[in-house]
Design a protein around this motif. Structure first.
Motif, PDB file in Angstrom:
ATOM      1  N   GLY A 282      35.650  11.580 -18.333  1.00 12.78           N
ATOM      2  CA  GLY A 282      36.859  10.404 -18.838  1.00 12.78           C
ATOM      3  C   GLY A 282      37.234   9.471 -17.585  1.00 12.78           C
ATOM      4  N   PHE A 283      36.317   9.654 -15.791  1.00 12.61           N
ATOM      5  CA  PHE A 283      36.646   8.868 -15.119  1.00 12.61           C
ATOM      6  C   PHE A 283      35.669   8.002 -15.099  1.00 12.61           C
ATOM      7  CE2 PHE A 283      34.671  12.040 -12.689  1.00 12.61           C
ATOM      8  CZ  PHE A 283      35.528  13.296 -13.059  1.00 12.61           C
ATOM      9  N   GLY A 284      34.201   8.310 -15.673  1.00  6.55           N
ATOM     10  CA  GLY A 284      33.358   7.396 -15.449  1.00  6.55           C
ATOM     11  C   GLY A 284      33.654   5.497 -15.395  1.00  6.55           C
ATOM     12  N   ASN A 285      32.400   5.007 -14.847  1.00  4.84           N
ATOM     13  CA  ASN A 285      32.493   3.793 -15.243  1.00  4.84           C
ATOM     14  C   ASN A 285      31.456   3.148 -15.829  1.00  4.84           C
ATOM     15  OD1 ASN A 285      31.127   4.416 -13.115  1.00  4.84           O
ATOM     16  ND2 ASN A 285      31.567   2.525 -12.049  1.00  4.84           N
ATOM     17  N   GLY A 286      30.639   3.947 -16.940  1.00  4.30           N
ATOM     18  CA  GLY A 286      30.064   3.902 -17.673  1.00  4.30           C
ATOM     19  C   GLY A 286      29.648   4.005 -18.843  1.00  4.30           C
ATOM     20  N   PRO A 287      28.347   4.183 -19.383  1.00  2.00           N
ATOM     21  CA  PRO A 287      28.324   4.338 -20.740  1.00  2.00           C
ATOM     22  C   PRO A 287      28.330   5.689 -21.094  1.00  2.00           C
ATOM     23  CG  PRO A 287      26.334   3.798 -19.902  1.00  2.00           C
ATOM     24  CD  PRO A 287      27.219   3.426 -18.987  1.00  2.00           C
ATOM     25  N   PRO A 288      28.574   6.268 -22.361  1.00  2.00           N
ATOM     26  CA  PRO A 288      28.716   7.517 -22.712  1.00  2.00           C
ATOM     27  C   PRO A 288      27.528   8.209 -22.134  1.00  2.00           C
ATOM     28  CG  PRO A 288      28.944   6.315 -24.430  1.00  2.00           C
ATOM     29  CD  PRO A 288      28.949   5.410 -23.642  1.00  2.00           C
ATOM     30  N   ALA A 289      27.362   9.643 -22.280  1.00  2.61           N
ATOM     31  CA  ALA A 289      26.789  10.156 -21.180  1.00  2.61           C
ATOM     32  C   ALA A 289      25.590  10.676 -22.148  1.00  2.61           C
ATOM     33  CB  ALA A 289      26.603  12.082 -20.876  1.00  2.61           C
ATOM     34  N   TYR A 290      25.076   9.995 -22.893  1.00  2.00           N
ATOM     35  CA  TYR A 290      24.275  10.830 -23.813  1.00  2.00           C
ATOM     36  C   TYR A 290      23.592   9.379 -24.208  1.00  2.00           C
ATOM     37  CZ  TYR A 290      27.533   8.378 -27.361  1.00  2.00           C
ATOM     38  OH  TYR A 290      28.677   6.949 -27.686  1.00  2.00           O
ATOM     39  N   TYR A 291      23.645   8.164 -23.769  1.00  2.00           N
ATOM     40  CA  TYR A 291      23.337   6.909 -23.846  1.00  2.00           C
ATOM     41  C   TYR A 291      21.778   6.562 -23.651  1.00  2.00           C
ATOM     42  CZ  TYR A 291      23.017   1.659 -23.271  1.00  2.00           C
ATOM     43  OH  TYR A 291      22.779  -0.021 -23.439  1.00  2.00           O
ATOM     44  N   PRO A 292      21.707   6.430 -22.277  1.00  2.00           N
ATOM     45  CA  PRO A 292      20.136   6.706 -22.277  1.00  2.00           C
ATOM     46  C   PRO A 292      19.258   7.516 -23.150  1.00  2.00           C
ATOM     47  CG  PRO A 292      21.436   8.086 -20.541  1.00  2.00           C
ATOM     48  CD  PRO A 292      22.474   7.391 -21.358  1.00  2.00           C
TER      49      PRO A 292
END
Length: 802
Positions: A282-292
């Protein structure tokens, strides 16, 4: 031998130009798309990996579980970092990192800098390439470090070591010495900056340096000799946490919090720096972890579809080449030689497709970068690991796509081949591949429909405030913020299109300044701990944003005590016992603040989060306003925006960030979702195109096998329409089977994706029905011409060999 095989293969390719073109085009498009998706996924997964010993670098965060659920937080108090370095043996280096843009001045030139306040360990933890200076450049509060971009813009050159630059601090220009120049942080860096200043020079540091209840910055650490292990680290700092966070732990226990499996009510943890960008906490500044991984999955599926087409087309072509194969066998050709010959043809086709795919990828990447805001380059493929990966994949594709058909065709029966027939019996394989192709296409079609529906819902859902007629103006640095707001009020008072003007410390959505933030305050009320989102606003805020007042009154300049009064939203009122109980009550927030009004809930955060408790105040001593809001009433929104911008630049000539309407700001919060949607839609289109080529191959193969049957049926009186239905029936069955396979898989994945949003559409039956109709129409359109031509053919031509 090899040369002869190549020459023969080339002649065969030229002989069947149309079929070769389909071979090459389908595979080239799939490879080009796969290359772009691979580079995108690689970029997302590469964040912060360029630092030396990056496996030993981690970002500190806390975990607790109050009544409302698990809470993660990366904001830390100022006294924490020095204590960690002193008392935790495994920590070698630690630095606080706080955001704080500043105005820099060199002579008459003034520039706003994206600045970080950091400790002197920062440059030893993170290995940003240093052009001048050394790792001790920040050991004094009078020092400053610039990146090469800021040095060039400010001084016109990079060689600025030892020079003086002035920093605007509390409306006073303070000179600082440039002690290092760094390369501009790469695009795949989580931490981006133009300048670095010692943390102890941060405004307000004297008040917060011993305050354990004021969390305002991040902390990065570097371990001595081991990779980041969160479980091990959390156990190591357990006693430390219990000592320094004793009050917070006691409050959590009192308020009904739940302990974790290790018995901790409050715990400190480390997340590897390379995991932060794609963090799902909830505090990352990127897309969801599953995106790549979804990007890589789509790339793999497209290549699989292309390989399936290659196999189907090669098997379909076996009928045309049956006499050639039979003749070669009669003249002494062995199965081994035939396999090598046919595989050489497949290898050449794949090699040409790869070359064309690289060219297409090179042409696509600039457009992809512009539309998706990436910074990819085809040259990123040139690395030993990538070259080995692509070489292995290319060989696997040629073996899969060319090897199996070559083996199957080469082993065909000589007598059947010489008769012009074929003994290649692979209907189950071909049907299976076609079903899998259309299953993938239907899966992507359903995904596109669901994602588009959710994005449409996000764009059109009422948020509880006026987003279409309110302009947001970032104030920026170099000007007194309250004075800027007051001057804008005066300047806009004569504008007939302007209805209200107000301000806030927090923007709605994300404007052109690229900032989206929130403030959370904790307080104790009636022996219970509460937390609330907090906004510093100015007068007329509710009128400007058209927010509904449920009970009580708005802030009024006539009441001097309103500077310490607060208005809360309905969620906050419910948390405190209800509207009737809290209205007029004093809360232990900012001293003693009286609740003078209750407003309706509105979405001040993105729609992934449900509406949380909110408190708004006009108290100027808490925060200053950072944004001016202007509500307009006009038929020409674009022209009005330009006019307001001109007025603003007269008041603040240094303003470099353009104003925006709030509906644009709120849509900016979902840029990642739009990227994801565009990629899925593109993958859907490509998968449909390639799948249709495969269906075309299967239709050609099937009709060629049944050509005599069609002739006999026509002689016996079958109509053209009846023959078309007969030939189409089997293909429609395959599409139906594909739909039955894809539908539950699509429901599972899309239902999981929608769960990220607190406010979302439901998956409806019509979404699957629409996908089915689209699939049937596309499949029918693909085979219609082939079936119509076969049904209209003269039966004499098909029966003359009998």
């Amino acid at each position: 031998m090899i040369t002869n095989n190549i020459k023969t293969a080339w002649r065969s390719i030229l002989k069947t130009k149309s079929l070769s073109f389909i071979h090459i085009l389908g595979l080239a498009i799939a490879l080009a798309t796969a290359i772009v998706l691979f580079l995108t996924a690689r970029f997302e997964l590469s964040y912060d990996s360029f630092h030396q010993d990056v496996e030993r670098i981690g970002l500190l965060y806390s975990k607790s579980q109050p009544e409302r659920g698990i809470k993660y937080n990366i904001a830390m108090p100022a006294p924490l970092t020095p204590r960690l370095k002193e008392e935790i043996p495994s920590i070698a280096l630690a630095s606080r990192v706080a955001n704080g843009n500043v105005i820099l001045r060199n002579g008459e030139k003034q520039l706003e800098s994206t600045n970080k306040y950091v400790d002197d360990d920062f440059l030893s933890i993170l290995s940003f390439p240093m052009l001048q200076g050394d790792g001790k450049a920040l050991n004094d509060i009078g020092n400053i470090v610039l990146d090469e971009d800021m040095a060039t813009r400010l001084f016109g050159q990079k060689d600025v070591l030892g020079k003086q630059v002035e920093v605007l601090e509390n409306n006073t220009w303070v000179p600082k010495t440039i002690t290092a120049v760094l390369e501009t942080p790469p695009y795949n860096s989580t931490i981006k900056f133009n300048s670095l200043i010692n943390f102890e020079a941060k405004p307000g540091y004297a008040q917060e340096k011993d305050a354990w209840d004021n969390s305002s910055h991040n902390v990065i650490v570097k371990l001595k000799d081991a990779a980041v292990d969160d479980v091990k680290f959390s156990k190591e700092v357990k006693a430390f946490t219990e000592q320094y966070y004793k009050d917070a732990i006691n409050n959590l226990k009192r308020d009904g919090a739940t302990a974790d499996k290790d018995g901790n009510y409050y715990s400190l943890h480390l997340i590897p720096l390379t995991d932060f960008h794609l963090s799902d906490l909830g505090f990352g500044n990127g897309p969801p972890a599953y995106y790549p991984w979804i990007l890589l999955g789509i790339a793999a599926l497209l290549v699989f579809i292309a390989c399936s087409n290659f196999i189907n087309l090669s098997l379909a072509n076996s009928l045309i080449r049956s006499r050639e194969i039979g003749t070669r066998k009669t003249l002494g050709g062995t199965v081994k030689h035939l396999i090598m010959q046919l595989w050489t043809e497949a290898f050449l086709l794949c090699l040409i497709a790869l070359g064309l795919g690289l060219v297409l990828a090179g042409l696509l990447i600039p457009e992809f970068n512009a539309s998706m805001k990436y910074h990819l380059s085809l040259m990123d493929l040139i690395s030993p690991s990538n070259l080995m990966l692509f070489l292995g994949m290319f060989l696997m594709i040629t073996l899969l796509a060319g090897g199996y058909p070559a083996w199957k065709i080469a082993n065909s029966n000589i007598i059947n081949s010489l008769k012009g027939g074929s003994s290649v019996k692979s209907s189950k394989l071909r049907n299976t591949l076609t079903v899998l192709q259309f299953s993938i296409a239907i899966l992507l079609i359903v995904s596109t429909i669901v994602i588009s529906s959710q994005l449409h819902y996000i764009a059109n859902r009422p948020l509880g405030f006026n987003k279409s007629e309110v302009i947001s103006i970032p104030i920026g640095k170099g000007i007194d913020h309250q004075d800027a707001l007051d001057r804008m009020r005066v300047a806009l008072a004569q504008e007939s299109s302007v209805k209200y003007v107000s301000g806030s410390d927090i923007n709605m959505g994300m404007g052109n300044d690229g900032t989206s933030r929130n403030s959370v305050f904790g307080f104790t009320q009636d022996n219970r701990e509460y937390s609330t989102n907090y906004m510093r606003i100015d007068y007329d805020y509710l009128k400007t944003l058209d927010i509904k007042l449920l009970e009580g009154r708005d802030f009024d300049r006539k009441f001097a005590t309103d500077s310490n009064a607060i208005i809360i939203n309905k969620q906050m009122a419910m948390q405190l016992g209800g509207i009737d109980k809290v209205l007029g009550k004093y809360l232990d927030l900012n001293g003693k603040s009286q609740v003078i009004g209750i407003i309706d809930d509105f979405n001040f955060q993105n729609l992934k989060r449900s509406i949380e408790p909110l408190t708004i105040s006009v108290n100027p001593s808490v925060f200053e306003v950072d944004y001016i809001f202007v509500r307009v009433s006009t038929d020409n929104l674009a022209q009005t925006l330009e006019h307001i911008d001109q007025i603003w630049k007269k008041i603040n000539p240094q303003a470099s960030i353009s104003p925006t309407y709030l509906d644009e700001n709120t849509q900016n919060l979902y840029e990642g979702e739009r990227k994801f949607s565009n990629i899925v839609m593109t993958g859907t289109g490509i998968s449909i195109f390639i799948s249709c080529m495969g269906l075309f191959a299967l239709a050609l193969l099937t009709i060629n096998r049944r050509i005599k049957e069609i002739g006999i049926r026509k002689v016996l009186g079958s109509s053209v329409g009846g023959l078309i239905m007969l030939l189409s029936k089997d293909f429609m069955k395959l599409v139906l089977i594909a739909f039955l396979i894809a539908a539950p898989i699509a429901w599972f994945f899309m239902n999981s994706w929608l769960k990220m949003y607190a406010y979302r559409v439901g998956i409806q039956w019509w979404m699957f029905a629409l996908a089915a109709v689209i699939s049937v129409i596309i499949a029918w359109s693909t085979i219609a011409w082939q079936t119509f031509r076969a049904a209209r053919a003269n039966p004499v031509n098909s029966l003359r060999d009998e």
